[in-house]
Design a protein around this motif. Structure first.
Motif, PDB file in Angstrom:
ATOM      1  N   ILE A   1      68.395 -78.205  -0.833  1.00 19.93           N
ATOM      2  CA  ILE A   1      68.870 -77.823   0.501  1.00 19.93           C
ATOM      3  C   ILE A   1      70.136 -78.601   0.861  1.00 19.93           C
ATOM      4  CG2 ILE A   1      68.331 -77.917   2.974  1.00 19.93           C
ATOM      5  CD1 ILE A   1      65.394 -77.389   2.196  1.00 19.93           C
ATOM      6  N   LEU A   2      70.085 -79.913   0.668  1.00 15.66           N
ATOM      7  CA  LEU A   2      71.228 -80.751   1.050  1.00 15.66           C
ATOM      8  C   LEU A   2      72.452 -80.430   0.196  1.00 15.66           C
ATOM      9  CD1 LEU A   2      69.441 -84.189   1.628  1.00 15.66           C
ATOM     10  CD2 LEU A   2      70.391 -82.652   3.350  1.00 15.66           C
ATOM     11  N   ASN A   3      72.250 -80.286  -1.121  1.00 18.56           N
ATOM     12  CA  ASN A   3      73.383 -79.955  -1.998  1.00 18.56           C
ATOM     13  C   ASN A   3      73.985 -78.615  -1.619  1.00 18.56           C
ATOM     14  OD1 ASN A   3      73.214 -82.298  -3.479  1.00 18.56           O
ATOM     15  ND2 ASN A   3      71.946 -81.423  -5.098  1.00 18.56           N
ATOM     16  N   GLY A   4      73.112 -77.636  -1.352  1.00 19.16           N
ATOM     17  CA  GLY A   4      73.603 -76.307  -1.005  1.00 19.16           C
ATOM     18  C   GLY A   4      74.374 -76.289   0.291  1.00 19.16           C
ATOM     19  N   LEU A   5      73.839 -76.961   1.324  1.00 22.08           N
ATOM     20  CA  LEU A   5      74.484 -76.944   2.636  1.00 22.08           C
ATOM     21  C   LEU A   5      75.781 -77.744   2.654  1.00 22.08           C
ATOM     22  CD1 LEU A   5      71.385 -77.311   5.009  1.00 22.08           C
ATOM     23  CD2 LEU A   5      72.717 -75.253   4.559  1.00 22.08           C
ATOM     24  N   PHE A   6      75.781 -78.908   2.015  1.00 22.46           N
ATOM     25  CA  PHE A   6      76.956 -79.775   2.098  1.00 22.46           C
ATOM     26  C   PHE A   6      78.044 -79.420   1.091  1.00 22.46           C
ATOM     27  CE2 PHE A   6      73.811 -82.529   4.209  1.00 22.46           C
ATOM     28  CZ  PHE A   6      74.508 -82.795   5.377  1.00 22.46           C
ATOM     29  N   ASN A   7      77.692 -78.650   0.077  1.00 21.91           N
ATOM     30  CA  ASN A   7      78.710 -78.265  -0.912  1.00 21.91           C
ATOM     31  C   ASN A   7      79.265 -76.872  -0.674  1.00 21.91           C
ATOM     32  OD1 ASN A   7      78.504 -80.691  -2.292  1.00 21.91           O
ATOM     33  ND2 ASN A   7      76.870 -79.955  -3.642  1.00 21.91           N
ATOM     34  N   SER A   8      78.850 -76.220   0.397  1.00 24.25           N
ATOM     35  CA  SER A   8      79.275 -74.842   0.662  1.00 24.25           C
ATOM     36  C   SER A   8      80.204 -74.819   1.871  1.00 24.25           C
ATOM     37  CB  SER A   8      78.057 -73.939   0.907  1.00 24.25           C
ATOM     38  OG  SER A   8      77.221 -73.925  -0.224  1.00 24.25           O
ATOM     39  N   TYR A   9      81.475 -74.978   1.592  1.00 21.93           N
ATOM     40  CA  TYR A   9      82.496 -75.003   2.642  1.00 21.93           C
ATOM     41  C   TYR A   9      82.506 -73.706   3.440  1.00 21.93           C
ATOM     42  CZ  TYR A   9      87.268 -75.100   4.588  1.00 21.93           C
ATOM     43  OH  TYR A   9      88.354 -75.047   5.419  1.00 21.93           O
ATOM     44  N   VAL A  10      82.208 -72.583   2.756  1.00 24.93           N
ATOM     45  CA  VAL A  10      82.269 -71.278   3.419  1.00 24.93           C
ATOM     46  C   VAL A  10      81.255 -71.158   4.552  1.00 24.93           C
ATOM     47  CG1 VAL A  10      83.129 -70.118   1.373  1.00 24.93           C
ATOM     48  CG2 VAL A  10      80.674 -70.197   1.777  1.00 24.93           C
ATOM     49  N   LEU A  11      80.180 -71.955   4.508  1.00 27.72           N
ATOM     50  CA  LEU A  11      79.149 -71.850   5.536  1.00 27.72           C
ATOM     51  C   LEU A  11      79.662 -72.236   6.918  1.00 27.72           C
ATOM     52  CD1 LEU A  11      75.931 -73.263   3.801  1.00 27.72           C
ATOM     53  CD2 LEU A  11      76.453 -70.902   4.377  1.00 27.72           C
ATOM     54  N   ILE A  12      80.716 -73.044   6.961  1.00 28.58           N
ATOM     55  CA  ILE A  12      81.256 -73.467   8.255  1.00 28.58           C
ATOM     56  C   ILE A  12      81.746 -72.267   9.051  1.00 28.58           C
ATOM     57  CG2 ILE A  12      82.993 -74.934   9.381  1.00 28.58           C
ATOM     58  CD1 ILE A  12      83.003 -76.663   6.883  1.00 28.58           C
ATOM     59  N   ALA A  13      82.144 -71.195   8.345  1.00 25.71           N
ATOM     60  CA  ALA A  13      82.661 -70.014   9.034  1.00 25.71           C
ATOM     61  C   ALA A  13      81.601 -69.349   9.897  1.00 25.71           C
ATOM     62  CB  ALA A  13      83.203 -69.009   8.009  1.00 25.71           C
ATOM     63  N   ILE A  14      80.330 -69.449   9.522  1.00 20.52           N
ATOM     64  CA  ILE A  14      79.278 -68.720  10.238  1.00 20.52           C
ATOM     65  C   ILE A  14      79.132 -69.184  11.688  1.00 20.52           C
ATOM     66  CG2 ILE A  14      76.790 -68.251  10.296  1.00 20.52           C
ATOM     67  CD1 ILE A  14      76.839 -68.200   7.239  1.00 20.52           C
ATOM     68  N   PRO A  15      78.927 -70.494  11.952  1.00 27.38           N
ATOM     69  CA  PRO A  15      78.800 -70.897  13.363  1.00 27.38           C
ATOM     70  C   PRO A  15      80.069 -70.652  14.171  1.00 27.38           C
ATOM     71  CG  PRO A  15      78.914 -72.825  11.929  1.00 27.38           C
ATOM     72  CD  PRO A  15      78.721 -71.642  11.050  1.00 27.38           C
ATOM     73  N   LEU A  16      81.223 -70.727  13.522  1.00 27.38           N
ATOM     74  CA  LEU A  16      82.482 -70.527  14.244  1.00 27.38           C
ATOM     75  C   LEU A  16      82.664 -69.069  14.656  1.00 27.38           C
ATOM     76  CD1 LEU A  16      84.771 -72.863  12.106  1.00 27.38           C
ATOM     77  CD2 LEU A  16      84.000 -73.245  14.454  1.00 27.38           C
ATOM     78  N   PHE A  17      82.317 -68.129  13.779  1.00 24.09           N
ATOM     79  CA  PHE A  17      82.399 -66.713  14.145  1.00 24.09           C
ATOM     80  C   PHE A  17      81.367 -66.370  15.228  1.00 24.09           C
ATOM     81  CE2 PHE A  17      84.475 -65.663   9.886  1.00 24.09           C
ATOM     82  CZ  PHE A  17      85.699 -65.386  10.460  1.00 24.09           C
ATOM     83  N   ILE A  18      80.192 -66.968  15.145  1.00 25.02           N
ATOM     84  CA  ILE A  18      79.170 -66.745  16.175  1.00 25.02           C
ATOM     85  C   ILE A  18      79.668 -67.262  17.522  1.00 25.02           C
ATOM     86  CG2 ILE A  18      76.863 -67.416  16.956  1.00 25.02           C
ATOM     87  CD1 ILE A  18      76.009 -67.482  14.017  1.00 25.02           C
TER      88      ILE A  18
END
Length: 432
Positions: free
Chosen positions: A49-66
């Protein structure tokens, strides 16, 4: 008979889901049980979980678009856009239905979320359509739900960000690939609305006086500017899609507070709170998927499926047809992000082996899953609009059938003709 740990893992996810536990939590619990049964380190679940969340830069786009979508909904951007769309298409028979679709197409270039589009535009446009009995409330709700499907297809798109996460496909090219299908859906819905309007005698709106058109256009211009900023910024090389999401959120805040001055600090706080809750919900789902995907990888499920499909000697067309049918069925039962995170990664190795372009495959998958938002019995958008309008769900489903049929036709077109998706990415330089 010995039951394998993987079978138990899947059964636990299904059982906990039926009991009402959020699917993200269900996957984390099931993964932990799998690790316990196989004698693996229980800390592996947290590590994944930690590796996936912290190594996925693209995920930052989700809360920003919301956040951008929530800020646009509390501001007056939606009102300005609807007035502008009324100028464009309101004068035709069934004009408010056309306004609904066009407004969603424009709004799609800002939010990337179907739910945000349905709630933001739906609150206003359903009231406009149902006023004085001009349109049945169920019809207004149905076309609003259908039009909201376009939101995550025309860029930006939160589901495409999630697909990029599991497939390593380019977010930028995925966004471009969604433009033509999104326009096709919009045109298809407007055709369906025109046919229904003529059959049922829906009204023609009074044309907006010529002298008011410049003022309405100027008032809408700041809202219309956001999709332009995003597209030229991302594809002009000025910003990445993730940075574009930050720009979208900042611009939505700037437009609502400075340009239109239509939002209070209390409303900004509520938008932040709402987007935070939505982000947490999606984040937990993604975290659970990271943990469960580790189990899927250990069990070599994608490889086994690829070998099985190779044994069946699937052609590209046959594979895409099979995937579409399966996803349409699953879309009636499961939430779209769950399908993207759990089911779709299983098909990606086979798609690669068959030489199917991953951008084309991704857009087809996203369009398919979005159709699931308006297909019963799950049909999340149908529930949202039923709750919003206090209308029986069965009535909305009945009115939505022509729009679902049109969406399935568009899905068939983009599946059979990859160039409908890929021509624009290739025009920009995509080599896939």
């Amino acid at each position: 008979m010995t039951i394998s740990p993987f079978t138990i893992c899947v059964a636990v996810i299904i059982l906990l889901g039926i009991l009402g536990l959020p699917i993200g939590h269900s996957m984390i619990v099931a993964t932990t049980i799998y690790l316990l049964l196989t004698g693996l380190d229980l800390g592996t679940a947290a590590e994944q979980i930690l590796n996936g969340l912290f190594n996925s830069y693209v995920l930052i786009a989700i809360p920003l678009f919301i956040l951008a979508a929530d800020l646009m909904n509390v501001g007056s951007l939606t009102d300005k856009l609807l007035r502008f769309c009324l100028v464009l298409v309101g004068r035709f028979r069934g004009g408010l239905g056309h306004v609904n679709v066009v407004a969603n197409m424009i709004f799609a270039g800002m939010s990337g979320s179907a739910i945000a589009d349905a709630v933001g535009i739906g609150k206003i446009i359903v009231g406009m359509m149902a006023k004085d009995g001009r349109y049945p409330v169920a019809y207004a709700a149905a076309i609003t739900a259908a039009a909201a499907v376009i939101g995550p297809i025309i860029p930006p798109s939160i589901p495409m960000v999630v697909y990029a996460l599991v497939s390593d496909a380019s977010i930028g090219y995925l966004f471009l690939g969604g433009v033509a299908p999104g326009i096709l859906l919009g045109v298809g819905f407007m055709i369906a609305n025109s046919i229904m309007a003529r059959r049922r005698g829906f009204p023609i709106e009074d044309p907006v006086p010529l002298r008011e058109i410049p003022k309405i256009t100027v008032n809408a211009f700041p809202a219309l500017l956001l999709p332009i900023i995003l597209l030229f910024g991302i594809y002009g090389g000025v910003m990445t899609p993730t940075e574009g999401a930050a720009v979208a959120a900042f611009y939505a805040l700037f437009a609502a507070t400075v340009i239109y001055r239509a939002v209070t600090w209390q409303q900004v706080y509520e938008a932040l709170l709402s987007s935070g809750k939505a982000t947490t919900s999606i984040g937990m789902l993604i975290a659970g998927a990271f943990a469960f995907n580790y189990v899927v990888t250990i069990e070599r499920v994608p490889d086994s499926l690829a070998q099985m499909m190779a044994h069946w000697d699937f052609s590209r067309a046959g594979f895409l047809l099979a995937v579409n049918v399966l996803l349409l069925v699953l879309g009636c039962l499961l939430e779209g992000t769950t399908i993207l995170l759990i089911v779709v990664p299983i098909f990606i190795p086979t798609a690669k082996a068959l030489g199917i372009d991953l951008v084309h495959f991704g857009v087809v998958v996203v369009v398919n899953i979005m159709i699931g938002l308006v297909t019963p019995p799950y049909g999340l958008l149908l529930f949202v609009l039923a709750n919003l309008t206090k209308t029986p769900l069965a009535n909305i489903v009945k009115e939505a059938i022509p729009f679902i049929a049109m969406a399935l036709l568009v899905l068939a077109i983009i599946t059979a003709i990859p160039e409908t998706v890929l021509w624009l990415p290739r025009l920009i330089g995509y080599k896939g």
